[in-house]
Design a protein around this motif. Sequence first.
Motif, short mmCIF file in Angstrom:
data_model
loop_
_atom_site.label_atom_id
_atom_site.label_comp_id
_atom_site.label_asym_id
_atom_site.label_seq_id
_atom_site.Cartn_x
_atom_site.Cartn_y
_atom_site.Cartn_z
N ALA A 1 0.88 -1.26 0.15
CA ALA A 1 -0.04 -0.08 -0.01
C ALA A 1 0.87 1.54 0.03
O ALA A 1 2.01 1.39 0.50
N ALA A 2 0.25 2.32 -0.55
CA ALA A 2 1.21 3.48 -0.80
C ALA A 2 1.25 4.27 0.33
O ALA A 2 0.15 5.05 0.94
N GLN A 3 2.08 4.09 1.59
CA GLN A 3 2.10 4.78 2.74
C GLN A 3 2.49 6.35 2.71
O GLN A 3 1.88 6.83 3.19
N ASP A 4 3.15 6.58 1.60
CA ASP A 4 3.47 7.95 1.35
C ASP A 4 3.91 8.02 0.02
O ASP A 4 3.86 7.17 -0.94
N VAL A 5 4.50 9.22 -0.49
CA VAL A 5 4.80 9.47 -1.74
C VAL A 5 6.03 8.70 -2.19
O VAL A 5 6.21 8.54 -3.62
N ASN A 6 6.75 8.22 -1.47
CA ASN A 6 8.12 7.49 -1.69
C ASN A 6 7.60 6.04 -2.16
O ASN A 6 8.56 5.42 -2.81
N THR A 7 6.65 5.47 -1.59
CA THR A 7 6.52 3.85 -1.96
C THR A 7 6.43 3.74 -3.48
O THR A 7 7.23 2.69 -3.65
N TYR A 8 5.99 4.55 -4.12
CA TYR A 8 6.07 3.95 -5.71
C TYR A 8 6.80 5.29 -6.57
O TYR A 8 6.64 5.29 -7.46
N SER A 9 7.60 5.96 -5.80
CA SER A 9 8.65 6.88 -6.73
C SER A 9 9.49 5.97 -7.60
O SER A 9 9.69 4.87 -7.24
N LYS A 10 9.90 6.53 -8.60
CA LYS A 10 10.57 5.96 -9.47
C LYS A 10 12.13 5.90 -8.75
O LYS A 10 12.96 4.79 -9.08
#
Length: 298
Positions: free
Chosen positions: A74-83
């Motif tokens: 789950a996307a906990q913050d903006v960094n979870t799926y940052s490139k």
Amino acid sequence: MTSFTIDDFTYRRIAGADGVHLNVAVGGEGPAVVLLHGFPQTHYMWRHVARLLAQQYTVIVPDLRGYGDSDKPAAQDVNTYSKRTMGNDIITVVRELGFDSFGLVGHDRGALVAVRAGLDHPESIAFLGILDVLPTLDTWSVLQGVNAKVAWHLYLMAQPAGMPEKMIAAVAHEFYSSFLDAWDPAGNTFTPSERDYYVQASIASTDSIVADYRATAGIDLDMDAADRERGVQLSMPVAAISQDWGSQLGFDASALWRAWAPDFTYQATTSGHFMAEQNPQEIAEFVQALAHRADDQH
């Protein structure tokens, strides 16, 4: 859902960044080449190219985090799926496989991960190949007026968490099918079972796919803008192969990429967006030529 696999490749689950495990196919022997898939697909899109390259290279083909059979945190913050995070996954996985330096080739979303890995870890990337995508900064700047309708999904998935996921989930089969139809108008790139696999795999990944795209309208854009301001560029040999979208939408893809990569070559292809499946020999030769160029510089 039955996963599709690449014949003659061995599969492992390997921890990337933050303990997120990736599904990774490995085949062949020799220097390492990593292939990263795009949307709405999985590592399986590389099946033909991977087997061609495995005659000369150790070919490493992961599902990106959030896709296929890799973990979907789950996307906990903006960094979870940052490139940056997704690129760190790849660096960590390849080092676990015993390689400190490797060639990196990405299609579509995977190319954006590859570019960020190249900017962040230039010492690890021997060469960088880009298939049918524009730099993040330039994607948003060239999409203007009615021409932007070709990228309507970028704007949908850029919206705050909640609404896009619910909207897509309500018509998920139609949503993902629409891209396979639009980008394969002849309808002959995939078998019916392969097409269904891509749709079902994407449906199972909706929340993470949206998070991936949302990052590209937020933190990824911020990182690229900061690097552009500092003059950071890709230091390794880079090559791109694309459809000729520029003539239709009014941009020069070669010039946009050259601003990021001084050691750069570009070629257009008559294949469609799913070029690795439509003309695997052309793409394998593209990768081989780039690898030879990098070898000649060392």
